[in-house]
Design a protein around this motif. Structure first.
Motif, PDB file in Angstrom:
ATOM      1  N   ALA A 186       0.967  -1.071  -0.112  1.00  0.00           N
ATOM      2  CA  ALA A 186       0.184  -0.091   0.130  1.00  0.00           C
ATOM      3  C   ALA A 186       0.986   1.105   0.013  1.00  0.00           C
ATOM      4  O   ALA A 186       0.100   2.346  -0.259  1.00  0.00           O
ATOM      5  CB  ALA A 186      -1.011   0.083   1.203  1.00  0.00           C
ATOM      6  N   THR A 187       2.108   1.076   0.278  1.00  0.00           N
ATOM      7  CA  THR A 187       3.053   2.241   0.378  1.00  0.00           C
ATOM      8  C   THR A 187       3.317   2.485  -1.362  1.00  0.00           C
ATOM      9  O   THR A 187       3.590   2.091  -2.010  1.00  0.00           O
ATOM     10  CB  THR A 187       4.176   2.107   1.058  1.00  0.00           C
ATOM     11  OG1 THR A 187       4.801   0.873   0.214  1.00  0.00           O
ATOM     12  CG2 THR A 187       4.149   1.789   2.416  1.00  0.00           C
ATOM     13  N   ALA A 188       3.035   3.853  -1.466  1.00  0.00           N
ATOM     14  CA  ALA A 188       2.993   4.603  -2.824  1.00  0.00           C
ATOM     15  C   ALA A 188       3.409   5.810  -2.877  1.00  0.00           C
ATOM     16  O   ALA A 188       3.931   6.594  -1.813  1.00  0.00           O
ATOM     17  CB  ALA A 188       1.854   4.260  -3.601  1.00  0.00           C
ATOM     18  N   THR A 189       3.198   6.456  -3.984  1.00  0.00           N
ATOM     19  CA  THR A 189       3.584   7.821  -4.117  1.00  0.00           C
ATOM     20  C   THR A 189       2.179   8.639  -4.532  1.00  0.00           C
ATOM     21  O   THR A 189       1.529   8.096  -5.054  1.00  0.00           O
ATOM     22  CB  THR A 189       4.664   8.110  -5.324  1.00  0.00           C
ATOM     23  OG1 THR A 189       5.723   7.305  -5.123  1.00  0.00           O
ATOM     24  CG2 THR A 189       5.093   9.342  -5.490  1.00  0.00           C
ATOM     25  N   ASN A 225     -13.046   3.740 -10.252  1.00  0.00           N
ATOM     26  CA  ASN A 225     -14.384   3.415 -10.804  1.00  0.00           C
ATOM     27  C   ASN A 225     -14.126   3.154 -12.095  1.00  0.00           C
ATOM     28  O   ASN A 225     -15.321   2.932 -13.163  1.00  0.00           O
ATOM     29  CB  ASN A 225     -15.449   4.379 -10.535  1.00  0.00           C
ATOM     30  CG  ASN A 225     -15.552   4.404  -9.073  1.00  0.00           C
ATOM     31  OD1 ASN A 225     -15.746   3.446  -8.526  1.00  0.00           O
ATOM     32  ND2 ASN A 225     -15.821   5.589  -8.401  1.00  0.00           N
ATOM     33  N   GLY A 226     -13.155   3.319 -12.827  1.00  0.00           N
ATOM     34  CA  GLY A 226     -12.726   3.382 -14.443  1.00  0.00           C
ATOM     35  C   GLY A 226     -13.073   4.372 -15.163  1.00  0.00           C
ATOM     36  O   GLY A 226     -13.159   4.520 -16.476  1.00  0.00           O
ATOM     37  N   MET A 241      -7.592  20.445 -10.339  1.00  0.00           N
ATOM     38  CA  MET A 241      -6.242  19.856 -10.073  1.00  0.00           C
ATOM     39  C   MET A 241      -6.567  18.570  -9.762  1.00  0.00           C
ATOM     40  O   MET A 241      -7.600  18.091  -9.388  1.00  0.00           O
ATOM     41  CB  MET A 241      -5.599  20.419  -8.806  1.00  0.00           C
ATOM     42  CG  MET A 241      -4.596  19.873  -8.322  1.00  0.00           C
ATOM     43  SD  MET A 241      -3.892  20.542  -6.643  1.00  0.00           S
ATOM     44  CE  MET A 241      -5.377  19.968  -5.737  1.00  0.00           C
ATOM     45  N   VAL A 242      -5.404  17.543 -10.153  1.00  0.00           N
ATOM     46  CA  VAL A 242      -5.703  15.997 -10.231  1.00  0.00           C
ATOM     47  C   VAL A 242      -4.666  15.645  -9.093  1.00  0.00           C
ATOM     48  O   VAL A 242      -3.474  15.899  -9.125  1.00  0.00           O
ATOM     49  CB  VAL A 242      -5.640  15.488 -11.345  1.00  0.00           C
ATOM     50  CG1 VAL A 242      -5.699  13.814 -11.261  1.00  0.00           C
ATOM     51  CG2 VAL A 242      -6.372  15.968 -12.446  1.00  0.00           C
ATOM     52  N   THR A 243      -5.217  14.792  -8.138  1.00  0.00           N
ATOM     53  CA  THR A 243      -4.405  13.903  -7.236  1.00  0.00           C
ATOM     54  C   THR A 243      -4.014  12.569  -7.624  1.00  0.00           C
ATOM     55  O   THR A 243      -5.013  11.875  -7.883  1.00  0.00           O
ATOM     56  CB  THR A 243      -4.816  13.946  -5.885  1.00  0.00           C
ATOM     57  OG1 THR A 243      -5.203  15.263  -5.320  1.00  0.00           O
ATOM     58  CG2 THR A 243      -3.905  13.306  -4.716  1.00  0.00           C
ATOM     59  N   VAL A 244      -2.740  12.081  -8.107  1.00  0.00           N
ATOM     60  CA  VAL A 244      -2.633  10.795  -8.649  1.00  0.00           C
ATOM     61  C   VAL A 244      -1.927   9.903  -7.788  1.00  0.00           C
ATOM     62  O   VAL A 244      -0.944  10.401  -7.002  1.00  0.00           O
ATOM     63  CB  VAL A 244      -1.609  11.198  -9.944  1.00  0.00           C
ATOM     64  CG1 VAL A 244      -1.483   9.840 -10.632  1.00  0.00           C
ATOM     65  CG2 VAL A 244      -2.207  11.979 -10.747  1.00  0.00           C
ATOM     66  N   PHE A 245      -2.566   8.752  -7.579  1.00  0.00           N
ATOM     67  CA  PHE A 245      -1.981   7.881  -6.649  1.00  0.00           C
ATOM     68  C   PHE A 245      -1.074   6.911  -7.723  1.00  0.00           C
ATOM     69  O   PHE A 245      -1.689   6.351  -8.494  1.00  0.00           O
ATOM     70  CB  PHE A 245      -3.062   6.949  -5.672  1.00  0.00           C
ATOM     71  CG  PHE A 245      -2.687   5.683  -5.030  1.00  0.00           C
ATOM     72  CD1 PHE A 245      -2.185   5.942  -3.767  1.00  0.00           C
ATOM     73  CD2 PHE A 245      -2.750   4.445  -5.739  1.00  0.00           C
ATOM     74  CE1 PHE A 245      -1.845   4.776  -3.140  1.00  0.00           C
ATOM     75  CE2 PHE A 245      -2.158   3.489  -4.979  1.00  0.00           C
ATOM     76  CZ  PHE A 245      -1.841   3.596  -3.594  1.00  0.00           C
ATOM     77  N   GLU A 263      -0.625   4.141 -12.151  1.00  0.00           N
ATOM     78  CA  GLU A 263      -0.962   5.327 -11.964  1.00  0.00           C
ATOM     79  C   GLU A 263      -2.693   5.485 -11.574  1.00  0.00           C
ATOM     80  O   GLU A 263      -3.290   4.728 -12.648  1.00  0.00           O
ATOM     81  CB  GLU A 263      -0.643   6.444 -12.585  1.00  0.00           C
ATOM     82  CG  GLU A 263       0.913   6.435 -12.871  1.00  0.00           C
ATOM     83  CD  GLU A 263       1.605   7.281 -13.595  1.00  0.00           C
ATOM     84  OE1 GLU A 263       1.767   8.600 -13.592  1.00  0.00           O
ATOM     85  OE2 GLU A 263       1.117   7.036 -14.869  1.00  0.00           O
ATOM     86  N   GLU A 264      -3.336   5.811 -10.724  1.00  0.00           N
ATOM     87  CA  GLU A 264      -4.590   6.127 -10.639  1.00  0.00           C
ATOM     88  C   GLU A 264      -5.096   7.285  -9.906  1.00  0.00           C
ATOM     89  O   GLU A 264      -4.488   7.907  -9.210  1.00  0.00           O
ATOM     90  CB  GLU A 264      -5.132   4.874  -9.801  1.00  0.00           C
ATOM     91  CG  GLU A 264      -6.609   5.058  -9.054  1.00  0.00           C
ATOM     92  CD  GLU A 264      -6.956   3.681  -8.346  1.00  0.00           C
ATOM     93  OE1 GLU A 264      -6.798   2.627  -8.886  1.00  0.00           O
ATOM     94  OE2 GLU A 264      -7.397   3.901  -7.159  1.00  0.00           O
ATOM     95  N   ILE A 265      -6.068   7.809 -10.487  1.00  0.00           N
ATOM     96  CA  ILE A 265      -6.707   9.273  -9.989  1.00  0.00           C
ATOM     97  C   ILE A 265      -7.616   8.893  -8.734  1.00  0.00           C
ATOM     98  O   ILE A 265      -8.274   7.948  -8.775  1.00  0.00           O
ATOM     99  CB  ILE A 265      -7.649   9.898 -11.085  1.00  0.00           C
ATOM    100  CG1 ILE A 265      -6.792  10.252 -12.386  1.00  0.00           C
ATOM    101  CG2 ILE A 265      -8.209  11.163 -10.545  1.00  0.00           C
ATOM    102  CD1 ILE A 265      -7.696  10.860 -13.524  1.00  0.00           C
ATOM    103  N   ILE A 266      -7.178   9.692  -7.825  1.00  0.00           N
ATOM    104  CA  ILE A 266      -7.790   9.458  -6.503  1.00  0.00           C
ATOM    105  C   ILE A 266      -8.740  10.822  -6.195  1.00  0.00           C
ATOM    106  O   ILE A 266      -9.909  10.759  -5.099  1.00  0.00           O
ATOM    107  CB  ILE A 266      -6.951   9.029  -5.160  1.00  0.00           C
ATOM    108  CG1 ILE A 266      -5.933  10.153  -5.059  1.00  0.00           C
ATOM    109  CG2 ILE A 266      -6.421   7.643  -5.301  1.00  0.00           C
ATOM    110  CD1 ILE A 266      -5.157   9.878  -3.713  1.00  0.00           C
TER     111      ILE A 266
END
Length: 615
Positions: free
Chosen positions: A275-278, A309-310, A365-369, A390-393
């Motif tokens: 689960a540790t990520a950027t 959610n795709g 603005m986009v927060t990217v996981f 990469e995934e948008i959260i």
């Protein structure tokens, strides 16, 4: 009057022993096998989840002792591990990837005792069982990330200095800046050299380029920072995700040791660590055609990303801010009772953020996981190759120029805000990591170690008990009461201290303390005997025995305590466990042997006309 203890001192001794016994009591109740269910990355664990779990277990005829929603997690207790394992396998299939289903051991402390903060001692991996990992930090990725950061930093610095340039790009291990004329080249070299003293600069006046690379000392600092920061972040993540008393420490130049006591499921432990990520903040590309991007025509400066959610979105490639600049994050509500996340940045991050948001007010603005997942492939140096996922959260609108403190709004639920704050607060990994070794210590082996350790403690206690009773008679009874109180206080203090963990070497420290605890009483009792042989009265002998022996006892215990503190400061793992129980044992034994026994002796024999003592 000689040998008279005031009432307040008697009450103080009694109160301390009672409180110690009260907080030692949770250790008598043991632990229940349990299954812990928690949401992953925004999924909520609610009363509806609890009802679904309860009905499913009932349908499958899996017996459970209790089920409750605690701290945002569903906790199901079982009477035995057989039902626990059946429940885990069954719930894993039903709940899917939105929830983590972890095996655990949960204290069976009564509710009334738990309500006053009564918890059992934390047991180390060798006593409780659990999993241990050796993880390797990918230093190549750390260096690559630092070099990529150089590109963005140089662009910002040159713009701030009003120096024109044609391009900034990474080539190999260096960054090459191209200029239109020699004047701009000279101005850039002069400005950047003042700011980046740990870098090597090489200019080419014919090609109008400036090549910048890092010194070996700078690369060494980056590798050391990556290791230390990853240790801090992994510790934060494991703590935030509720694993009890984890051990996270470095090993060598690029490895990290992680021990998770009480975790019986290796797969779940890996999930926690993965689960540790950027985290990265970028701008949404709202000008380009999303339909064209979905058909393969993605703009050169943008990237097509999806949320959990795709749902697709076009996101600018340029990174405004990374999560390693976040020093704190917390969830709350705005003035309209809508959930939000409050973020605090460090000074360099605040400066970058202010400049980046100033020109983007009113824009999304986009927060990217970002996760780096290891593959089966390796590079030329034998290092594992990681794939970037990469995934948008979150997508939020910038309301104004932002600085050190800002907030993210437009979040769907408080649970999502809490999870996002957790992710941001725990930090972003400086470099990806991979598991190079894993080890599982079963609960049965841990229970065997506890049993053997308890046998040693009880055996040592019984031998000392019999010796004191036989050799010092009535005063031996007093010493044995002090010894019993000392053991109770050690357990009580170990249970109260949040960072104290009992290990097998810690049990050895308790066994040693049992032997040492009567040393003070032996010195006092022998001094009382000497005073009686010299013809002193009983009351004078008792008074002189305690007063004369005090300085010797204090000196001996302080020197041992200093040694124990040094062991704790410089030692690791087992040595720390031994040192902490020894330190606590020294302090509690001084209290019980000097203050405790004197209070009892004064209460029984003090102020009375006696011709002899049973000593």
């Amino acid at each position: 009057m000689l040998n008279h203890s005031p009432l307040w001192k008697k009450l103080m001794v009694l109160l301390i022993v009672i409180v110690g016994a009260l907080y030692a009591m949770p250790n008598l109740y043991g632990e229940d096998p349990a299954v812990q269910i928690s949401g992953l990355r925004g999924a909520e664990t609610t009363t509806s989840t609890l009802d679904n779990v309860k009905s499913h277990l009932t349908e499958q005829q899996i017996e459970f002792s209790s089920i409750a929603l605690e701290n945002g997690q569903v906790l199901v207790r079982f009477k035995d591990t057989e039902q626990q394992l059946k429940a885990r396998d069954s719930l894993d299939k039903v709940l899917g990837g939105d929830y983590s289903v972890a095996l655990n051991l949960t204290p069976a402390t009564p509710e009334w005792l738990d309500s006053i903060g009564g918890v059992p001692m934390k047991l180390g991996l060798d006593l409780r069982g659990g999993v241990s990992f050796t993880m390797e930090v990918n230093m190549n990725e750390a260096e690559l990330k630092a070099q990529e950061s150089m590109v963005g930093d140089f662009r910002s610095d040159l713009r701030n200095e009003n120096i024109r340039y044609r391009g900034v790009k990474k080539e190999g291990d260096a960054v090459v800046i191209t200029f239109r004329n020699a004047e701009d080249l000279d101005a850039a070299e002069s400005a950047l050299k003042k700011r980046y003293r740990d870098y090597l600069f090489a200019d080419d006046s014919t090609q109008l380029t400036l090549t910048v690379s890092m010194t070996e000392q700078k690369l060494k600092e980056i590798r050391e920072y990556a290791l230390q920061q990853n240790i801090t972040i992994i510790r934060n993540r494991v703590n935030e995700l509720g694993v009890a008393e984890p051990l996270v420490q470095r090993q060598g130049q690029k490895n990290i040791i992680i021990e998770l006591p009480g975790v019986q499921d290796t797969a779940t432990a890996k999930e926690i660590l993965n689960a540790t990520a950027t985290i990265e903040f970028r701008m949404l590309d709202s000008e380009s055609d999303i339909s064209a991007a979905l058909n393969g025509r993605v703009p050169a400066n943008s990237q097509l990303l999806y949320d959990r959610n795709g749902r697709p979105s076009l996101v600018k490639k340029r990174v405004m801010l990374t999560g390693d600049h976040i020093v704190d994050a917390g969830s709350s509500f705005d003035e309209y009772s809508r959930p939000q996340v409050n973020i605090t940045l460090d000074s360099p991050g605040a400066s970058k953020w202010s400049n980046a948001t100033k020109i983007n007010v009113g824009k999304p603005m986009v927060t990217v996981f970002i996760e780096y997942k290891p593959t089966d492939r390796v590079d030329s140096e034998g290092n594992t190759i990681f794939e970037k996922h990469e995934e948008i959260i979150q997508i939020a609108t910038i309301q104004g120029r932002l600085g050190k403190n800002f907030r993210i709004t437009g979040i769907d639920s408080q649970a999502e805000a809490t999870n996002l704050a957790l992710l941001l607060r725990a930090g972003a990994l400086i470099a990806p990591i991979q598991i190079v070794e894993e080890r599982t210590v079963g609960p049965s082996l841990g229970a065997e170690n506890v049993e053997l350790g308890m046998q040693a403690i009880i055996g040592g206690f019984a031998l000392v008990f019999v010796f004191m009773l036989f050799y010092y008679r009535a005063f031996g009874v007093v010493a044995n009461l002090a010894l019993t109180a000392n053991l109770v206080l050690i357990v009580g203090v170990m249970s109260l201290i949040p960072g104290a963990t009992l290990t097998l070497p810690g049990m050895a420290g308790i066994v040693l303390t049992v032997g040492m605890a009567v040393d003070a009483n032996v010195l006092i009792f022998e001094r009382i005997r000497e005073e009686l042989r010299e013809g002193k009265s009983v009351q004078q002998a008792i008074h002189q025995g305690y007063d004369a022996a005090f300085s010797t006892i204090l000196d001996a215990n302080i020197t041992t305590l200093i040694a124990a503190i040094i062991l704790y400061a410089v030692g690791t793992g087992p040595i720390k466990g031994f040192a902490i129980t020894l330190s606590i044992g020294i302090i509690t034994s001084m209290f019980t042997a000097i203050i405790g026994t004197r209070t009892v002796v004064n209460s029984v024999w003090g102020g009375k006309r006696l011709n002899k003592l049973s000593i």
